[in-house]
Design a protein around this motif. Structure first.
Motif, short mmCIF file in Angstrom:
data_model
loop_
_atom_site.label_atom_id
_atom_site.label_comp_id
_atom_site.label_asym_id
_atom_site.label_seq_id
_atom_site.Cartn_x
_atom_site.Cartn_y
_atom_site.Cartn_z
N GLY A 238 12.91 10.82 -4.98
CA GLY A 238 12.08 12.05 -5.23
C GLY A 238 11.39 10.77 -6.25
O GLY A 238 10.52 11.04 -7.19
N LEU A 239 12.32 9.30 -6.20
CA LEU A 239 11.36 7.79 -7.28
C LEU A 239 9.88 7.90 -6.12
O LEU A 239 9.05 6.97 -7.22
N ALA A 240 10.28 8.10 -5.02
CA ALA A 240 8.42 7.69 -4.47
C ALA A 240 7.48 8.33 -4.71
O ALA A 240 6.22 7.79 -4.46
N HIS A 241 7.43 9.54 -5.54
CA HIS A 241 6.41 9.80 -6.62
C HIS A 241 6.11 9.45 -7.38
O HIS A 241 4.41 9.16 -7.38
N VAL A 242 6.51 8.44 -8.36
CA VAL A 242 5.97 7.41 -8.82
C VAL A 242 4.99 6.31 -8.49
O VAL A 242 3.77 5.65 -8.51
N GLY A 243 5.83 5.87 -6.90
CA GLY A 243 4.46 5.49 -6.20
C GLY A 243 3.18 5.92 -5.91
O GLY A 243 1.93 5.77 -5.77
N VAL A 244 3.38 7.13 -5.56
CA VAL A 244 2.26 8.12 -4.91
C VAL A 244 1.71 8.24 -6.36
O VAL A 244 0.01 7.84 -5.71
N LEU A 245 1.71 8.39 -7.37
CA LEU A 245 0.76 8.52 -8.54
C LEU A 245 -0.27 7.39 -8.44
O LEU A 245 -1.70 6.84 -9.18
N ILE B 54 11.87 2.64 -1.85
CA ILE B 54 11.52 3.80 -2.56
C ILE B 54 10.13 3.58 -3.42
O ILE B 54 9.10 4.28 -3.16
N ILE B 55 10.37 3.87 -4.40
CA ILE B 55 8.68 3.50 -5.23
C ILE B 55 7.48 2.85 -3.87
O ILE B 55 6.39 3.23 -4.22
N GLU B 56 8.00 1.54 -4.16
CA GLU B 56 7.18 1.17 -2.54
C GLU B 56 6.94 1.85 -1.32
O GLU B 56 5.76 2.30 -1.26
N SER B 57 7.98 2.89 -0.69
CA SER B 57 7.75 3.28 0.02
C SER B 57 6.79 5.14 -0.19
O SER B 57 5.62 5.37 0.46
#
Length: 740
Positions: free
Chosen positions: A47-54, A305-308
């Motif tokens: 769910g840390l991918a949400h940071v990259g999406v934001l 994960i954030i980069e993804s």
């Protein structure tokens, strides 16, 4: 075709105002536009991918009018809703050890010595309760209090206040949790934001359930891992849904009980995710980061994960650009959002909610943080971590309660439901494959809070090469740390080996009974105690055919003992920083009724220093029997791992010794959190000497070198090594348990 539909819908919304009951419009201009709701799924570390999406949503100037999240989606979504930028989240996450947040122990330097004492014995890290003949287990592997402190630091005190209406946040927010008693879904629209976020991601068995009001809650992913319907009702004319949930395992990857448990939880979440995905329509945007084999616990991969998430946002940029505002309109919208940021209240008092007044007074004594202008959140967190480290509570946190003059801090405590009787078990020892192994089974029983000053009754038992039973009652003379008096008694059976060069010639089997009374001072830095003792000793020789010529020993000792220890190592397994020093002086006095007279003194000290993943370690040991010669029942011994590696275990025996040790070890890998912390390799150089009466030149210096592999596991420290000595001896060895 999709772009045409989005364009037509946008034109329609520009000509007709959009009104959503109960939610205030936050458009950048005064023209109506579709309200955009963001849905963030659970998924643990994924769910840390949400940071990259934001981050991509901000780069594409897509305004978000409301957010709903589950589990990690609630953490990221709630933080963003509270006004935390994706850039700040990324910076904080990159500087944080997220795995450490689920380790409840505070820094070891802040733990009282009475708790640190467990690490000196071969005891496992976990504790169980014992009451009415029944063994009781904790409700989760982690209490989650560090996690709450992390969130409070991240979002600040303003959004952390109790009784908050989540529509008053810069972006309206909802969090999903599961009522553990009924199984019902709970949609939180108000309350204490931090506790709600934690409740939403209290994964069963990992983080203890969160108590809010009369209910206890666990991870919301069990009932709604992708809450599309919640956002649709809140403000979602158009929905952006980010699904970072863990996919189901294939048959060939279900190979253990852990895999079965993970798959069972994933089945529940994926079933409700499918239902939520079916609720999306043609104008909604679905983003699914490509996380490949990244698991829900792979927090050490946070950067990847954030980069993804960034890459997933880029992949969806064509659809997202249809929702983009002009630079000026987005700046206006963002400014309006920032103006809704909640101010930090002034803390004017600190109180404690406890079962009774005396408990509250005792705990408040340990809170050194002051209210008012000097109030410091970091200081309060350190105070509470130190209190939690005493081992009495299953939960320790605090609420920020606003009032007309600012706010007060109310510290909340929950005593361990499986206490106050605590049990620990373990196994440890050494084997060198040349001599009898020295392994022991260990157990410890601790009864805390015998009265309001914090008295403690402790019982320790060990069976094996060194067997003993000991009981001790510690009575503080003031609240918690400080002066205390301790009465203790015990029985012990142990062995003293004797060698001629590398040939074992026999042993003494010693049985002892001891009683004593100590006066001392204790703090997280260490402990100093001194007091009288009475000790009866029966030492029987076992030297084969010459046993009859070796005298047995029966006597009574009456004397005193001084013991001082300074312990500021960050770990006793593979420490990275700090130092430890231990001094003991024991003497027996014929004038007090003792059958012997001697004074035995020993000093041991170790200091470590780390650079990156590598650690340097230096140790010095000194020991001497001052008034007499060697005592068969109480000698100094050298030989074996870290005590002249390459020699047999306890090969050298004498009444005076010196030992120096210098080494290096490096952590080269992490272990899965369910198995331990890390794996290491290293080497030591050692030099020592001892006045062994069986050697012709007892004071020659002996040198040794050893190389080893080690692991810091949930069952203790495991070390496998090989040592070579200057006496032309060499041996392989295995150690399990404490290394100091």
């Amino acid at each position: 075709m999709r772009a045409l539909i989005c364009f037509a819908f946008s034109m329609l919304c520009l000509s007709l105002p959009t009104v959503v009951p109960g939610v205030e419009t936050t458009t950048a201009d005064n023209l109506a536009r579709p309200r955009i709701g963001l849905v963030l799924s659970g998924g643990g570390a994924r769910g840390l991918a949400h940071v990259g999406v934001l981050q991509m949503l901000e780069d594409l100037r897509v305004p978000i009018d409301c957010i709903a999240g589950t589990s990690m989606g609630a953490l990221v979504g709630g933080s963003y809703a509270a006004g935390v930028s994706p850039e700040k989240m990324r910076d904080v996450l990159s500087q944080s050890d997220l795995v450490e947040l689920f380790d409840d122990l505070p820094p070891r330097s802040e733990i009282p010595l009475r708790i640190k004492r467990d690490s000196y014995r071969p005891l496992f890290d976990f504790t169980v309760g014992f009451r009415d003949g029944e063994v009781l287990l904790p409700t989760g592997a982690s209490a989650g209090y560090k996690f709450e402190f992390f969130l409070k630091d991240l979002i600040g005190q303003g959004p952390s206040i109790a009784g908050l209406d989540f529509d008053e946040l810069p972006t309206p927010f909802r969090a999903i949790a599961t009522d553990l008693e009924s199984g019902d879904m709970r949609v939180f629209s108000e309350g204490e934001l931090i506790k709600v976020m934690r409740a939403s991601m209290s994964l069963p068995g990992v983080i203890a359930p969160t108590r809010i009001g009369a209910h206890i809650y666990v991870d919301g992913g069990l009932v709604r891992n992708l809450p599309v319907d919640i956002v649709r009702e809140l403000c979602g004319d158009i929905i952006i849904a980010v699904n970072a949930g863990t996919p189901l395992l294939s048959r060939n990857k279900i190979n253990s009980v852990i895999d079965v448990a993970d798959q069972s939880i994933n089945l529940l979440t994926e079933q409700n995710v499918k239902r939520s995905l079916s609720e999306l329509n043609a104008i909604d945007v679905l983003i699914e980061p490509a996380l490949d084999d990244i698991g829900a616990t792979d927090f050490e991969l946070s950067k990847d994960i954030i980069e993804s998430g960034v890459q997933a946002g880029l992949k969806a940029s064509s659809a997202l650009s249809q929702l983009s505002l002009s630079a000026s309109d987005y700046a206006h919208w963002k400014n309006a959002r920032e103006q809704r940021t909640l101010a930090v209240p002034e803390i004017h008092s600190i109180n404690i909610s406890a079962a009774n007044k005396s408990d509250a007074e005792t705990l408040l004594h340990d809170v050194h943080t002051q209210a008012g202008e000097t109030f410091n959140t970091d200081a309060l967190h350190k105070d509470l971590a130190r209190i939690y480290g005493r081992g009495d509570f299953s939960y320790l946190g605090y609420r920020v309660i606003p009032d007309d003059t600012g706010a007060s801090i109310e510290i909340e405590t929950e005593a361990k439901t499986w206490g106050p009787n605590f049990l620990k078990f373990g196994v440890g020892g050494i084997a060198d494959f040349n001599t009898p192994a020295q392994f022991n089974l260990a157990a410890s029983y601790r009864r805390s809070w015998k009265e309001w000053l914090g008295a403690e009754w402790r019982n320790d038992v060990q069976l094996g090469y060194d067997s003993f039973l000991k009981t001790e009652y510690i009575q503080p003379l003031q609240i918690r740390d400080g002066a205390f008096i301790a009465g203790h008694a015990g029985l012990r059976r142990y062995v003293v080996q004797f060698y001629n060069d590398d040939v074992r010639i026999g042993q003494y089997i010693i049985k002892a009974a001891r009683i004593g009374l100590d006066l001392g001072i204790s703090s997280p830095l260490g402990e100093l105690r001194i007091g009288p003792f009475v000790n009866t000793i029966n030492a029987q020789p076992d030297f084969g055919v010459i046993t009859a010529t070796v005298p047995s020993v029966e006597l009574t000792q009456v004397g005193y003992e001084l013991a001082a220890i300074y312990d500021q190592l960050d770990s006793l397994s593979f420490p990275r920083s700090g130092s430890i020093a231990e001094l003991s002086i024991r003497g027996s006095k014929p004038g007090w009724g003792s059958d012997d007279e001697y004074t035995r003194a020993q000093l041991r000290t170790t200091a470590v220093y780390s650079v990156g993943k590598s650690t340097l370690s230096a140790s010095i040991e000194l020991g001497e029997e001052i008034n007499c010669c060697i005592q068969a029942y109480d000698p100094f011994q050298l030989g074996g791992p870290l005590r002249l590696s390459g020699l047999n275990l306890d090969q050298l025996t004498g009444s005076r010794y010196q030992l120096g040790r210098f080494g290096m070890y490096r952590q080269y890998s992490n272990l899965p959190s369910q198995f331990g912390r890390g794996m290491y390799y290293g080497a030591y150089l050692e030099a020592g000497r001892i006045d062994d009466p069986l050697k012709q030149d007892p004071y020659d210096w002996i040198r040794s070198v050893s190389a080893y592999w080690g692991a810091d596991t949930v069952l203790g420290t495991l070390v496998i090594g090989y040592g070579v000595s200057s006496l032309n001896q060499r041996t392989a060895y295995l150690m399990l348990g404490p290394r100091f």
